[in-house]
Design an enzyme around this catalytic site. Sequence first.
Site, short mmCIF file in Angstrom:
data_model
loop_
_atom_site.label_atom_id
_atom_site.label_comp_id
_atom_site.label_asym_id
_atom_site.label_seq_id
_atom_site.Cartn_x
_atom_site.Cartn_y
_atom_site.Cartn_z
N LYS A 76 6.90 3.34 -1.77
CA LYS A 76 5.58 3.87 -0.74
C LYS A 76 4.95 2.64 -0.15
O LYS A 76 4.49 2.92 0.89
CB LYS A 76 4.64 4.05 -1.86
CG LYS A 76 4.80 5.70 -2.46
CD LYS A 76 4.80 6.92 -1.43
CE LYS A 76 4.76 8.02 -2.60
NZ LYS A 76 4.71 9.17 -1.62
N ASP A 121 -1.16 10.37 -5.83
CA ASP A 121 -0.80 10.60 -7.05
C ASP A 121 -0.70 9.10 -8.02
O ASP A 121 -0.54 9.03 -8.86
CB ASP A 121 0.40 11.14 -7.34
CG ASP A 121 0.40 12.74 -7.26
OD1 ASP A 121 -0.54 13.09 -7.94
OD2 ASP A 121 1.11 13.16 -6.47
#
Length: 402
Positions: A76, A121
């Site tokens: 990410k 998340d």
Amino acid sequence: MLLANPNATRQPYPEALKNIMNIANAQESREWLSHWTGLNRGATPLYALPDLAAELGVGQLRVKDESRRSALGSFKALGAPIALVRLILRRFPEQRFDVPALLAGEYRHALADFTVISATDGNHGRALAAAAQSVGCRCVIVLHANVSVEREQAIAAYGAKIVRISGNYDESVEEAAAQAYRNGWRVVSDTSYEGYEDIPRDVMQGYGTIAAEIIEAHAEGFTHVFLQGGVGGLAAGIASYLWELQGEQRPTFVVVEPEQADCLYQSALAGRAAKASGSVDSVMAGLACGETSPLAWKFLQPGVDFFMTIEDSDAVRAMGRLAAGSARDIPLEAGESAVAGLAALQRLAEAPSLAAEIGLNANSRVLLISTEGATAPGVYAELVGESAESVRTRQQRWTPGA
């Protein structure tokens, strides 16, 4: 469960998709990222695991280890910074910001009142918080009930304001959008929805760095690529790059997700972006998503050959196998969501008829992307029965054949 995608095609990369995501923009993103101190220098490792390949009945097995991408511990770190940079360039065109200087925080005075917000998340929010801290803008992160305290603390360490809700991931996405509307903030999300595609596209474009490094390290290419599901962003970012590069000779793409968070599997059944059929809650926290990104689905519907679901216990088994290593396989620290591809391969190896359907055999060259390390160290130790630090120590001491 395994589903052959009836809409998969082997045609050259369509111009309509190229106008959205393409290699040229991925390379520009990669060049910009090279200036961000939040990333480690150089490409992440692409490990060969010959013993595991033999266990699974394939010719070659390689794992791209994204735990080594940065201190953030996941892939990410490539998406959120690029999305933030491109958003700022669009929002403040009159400033003519220089990207390396922007990433170095040289314009923080001009961005002090600029606020971004996102649901997460864990990993996307942490990457966005780190990027916001670097450029000097404010960051708010919305967390749902199942995000661990460890992940919350890791995000807060980068100066982000944390908002907790009692619902699931999709409800946290809704809350982030609502707060952005009320406060005049900008959402930087890795999933798209109606009227919101530019930023998720930029996130996915950042993941092209992974594909570029893979091609540079392994020119022979792969016959099969297993990709994590989630909302579909990583899979779309990697598959689109390899599809554009290799055209009709692209690999067979298999997308894997938890059985209770099967939004992509359900989308393939429905022929459109759809919702998951289960509770969504999964030990694979990064893949516990209930709704497919409509933008990602534009790429996955024609470009992915198979969709597969796995159980949480499959992921735990795969984590342990990578951590253990072997005489010829280096031990690897891989988090809960990182091992979806291996978990699917292990299931296929136990079901020869399904392996044959995918075309897996002794000549197959298989690529897996280990998307994260132990981003929640306590959870990792509980599932694997060994701390991530211990696995890393064994990795450092490992020598082939020892």
